[in-house]
Design an enzyme around this catalytic site. Structure first.
Site, PDB file in Angstrom:
ATOM      1  N   HIS A  13       0.714   4.589  -1.996  1.00  0.00           N
ATOM      2  CA  HIS A  13       0.469   4.496  -0.548  1.00  0.00           C
ATOM      3  C   HIS A  13       1.328   5.471   0.256  1.00  0.00           C
ATOM      4  O   HIS A  13       1.038   5.729   1.421  1.00  0.00           O
ATOM      5  CB  HIS A  13       0.654   3.050  -0.051  1.00  0.00           C
TER       6      HIS A  13
ATOM      7  N   ASP B 107      -0.097   0.548  -7.344  1.00  0.00           N
ATOM      8  CA  ASP B 107       0.471   1.382  -6.289  1.00  0.00           C
ATOM      9  C   ASP B 107       1.475   2.375  -6.874  1.00  0.00           C
ATOM     10  O   ASP B 107       2.682   2.254  -6.675  1.00  0.00           O
ATOM     11  CB  ASP B 107       1.128   0.473  -5.239  1.00  0.00           C
TER      12      ASP B 107
ATOM     13  N   SER C  85       9.751   2.326   0.380  1.00  0.00           N
ATOM     14  CA  SER C  85       8.539   2.465  -0.428  1.00  0.00           C
ATOM     15  C   SER C  85       8.662   3.604  -1.426  1.00  0.00           C
ATOM     16  O   SER C  85       9.175   4.685  -1.103  1.00  0.00           O
ATOM     17  CB  SER C  85       7.336   2.746   0.472  1.00  0.00           C
TER      18      SER C  85
END
Length: 275
Positions: A90, A137, A224
């Site tokens: 992402h 992810d 992230s």
């Protein structure tokens, strides 16, 4: 703003190709009451500054161009081969390789030792966002030059461990640190993880970690793509990637991480193709 934009843990700076995917880190679950600003005290969360050499494989992913690495970074990553970084899909799924750089060489983004390296190729997991949003992810960045960095050892089933460890340059509640922070987070079982996020967790490709009862320790916005690690025989081993969560360090809402054990083989296949 759609559900994904409440969840993913991107930072303040975002590569131009990501545009509207820049995400606020303060999203909360639909059934949760948003905390007042005075009540929310997120740290990487509950953590402390990392020492130089503590995580030699930890890197920041940022925008290509000019300017301070601190201002250009937007995600984390882990060096898994001398010229390959593992990060979250992402973070980069709408980017071109030319949009991206990797910052390595120090836990301090303002250090003179920071090395900036261009990205020449990008691989997004073919089954990203399947069978649920943010499943699988993971992404790989191939670098223009080999890094003088010790790659992290690829991991195993995190259920063997009671406590995991995560690190990054994410939101602290008062801003984004220049020096990476780290924190220990209790492992959360698949059952408890699914109960925390009904219908949103794929236990095959995701794992949860955090203090379910008390909160207070977590990854957060800007972390992230960075690592979640477990103790190994010769040091830490990589078991997952910072992915998403509702809010940061809130009781009942653990951090959710891409689970490396599920896609180790797929990563190996990409690395073989790139050799």
């Amino acid at each position: 703003m759609d559900r994904k934009q409440h969840l993913v843990r991107l930072g303040a700076g975002v590569v131009a190709g990501l545009g509207a995917a820049a995400i606020a880190w303060t999203g909360v679950a639909a059934n949760a009451e948003e905390p007042a600003a005075d009540d929310f005290e997120a740290k990487v969360v509950g953590g402390q500054p990392a020492a130089e050499g503590q995580y030699p494989w930890l890197v920041a992913v940022g925008d290509a161009g000019s300017g301070d690495p601190y201002e250009r970074r937007f995600c984390g990553g882990s060096v898994i081969a001398e010229d390959v970084v593992l990060t979250a899909a992402h973070c980069v799924d709408e980017a071109d390789p030319d949009d991206l750089v990797v910052f390595s060489g120090s836990v301090d983004l303002e250090s003179d030792d920071i090395v900036e390296t261009a990205v020449t190729d990008l691989h997004i997991a073919h089954d990203y966002d399947e069978p649920v949003e943010l499943a699988n992810d993971w992404a790989l960045l191939r670098l223009d030059d080999a890094l003088d960095v010790e790659p992290v050892e690829m991991g195993t089933d995190p259920e063997e461990f009671d406590v995991l460890e995560t690190a990054g340059w994410g939101e602290t509640g008062t801003g984004f640190p220049t020096v990476a922070r780290w924190v220990e987070v209790p492992f959360v079982s698949d059952d408890d993880c699914e109960a925390a996020y009904p219908g949103e967790v794929d236990p095959q490709t995701m794992l949860c970690a955090g203090d379910l009862e008390n909160g207070g320790v977590d990854s957060c916005g800007g972390d992230s793509g960075g690592p979640i690690m477990a103790p190994g025989d010769d040091g830490l081993i990589l078991v997952g990637i910072v992915s998403w969560g509702y809010g940061c360090a809130q009781p009942g809402n653990p951090g959710v991480y891409a689970e490396l054990a599920d896609f180790n083989g797929a990563i190996d296949d990409v690395l073989e193709d790139w050799d």
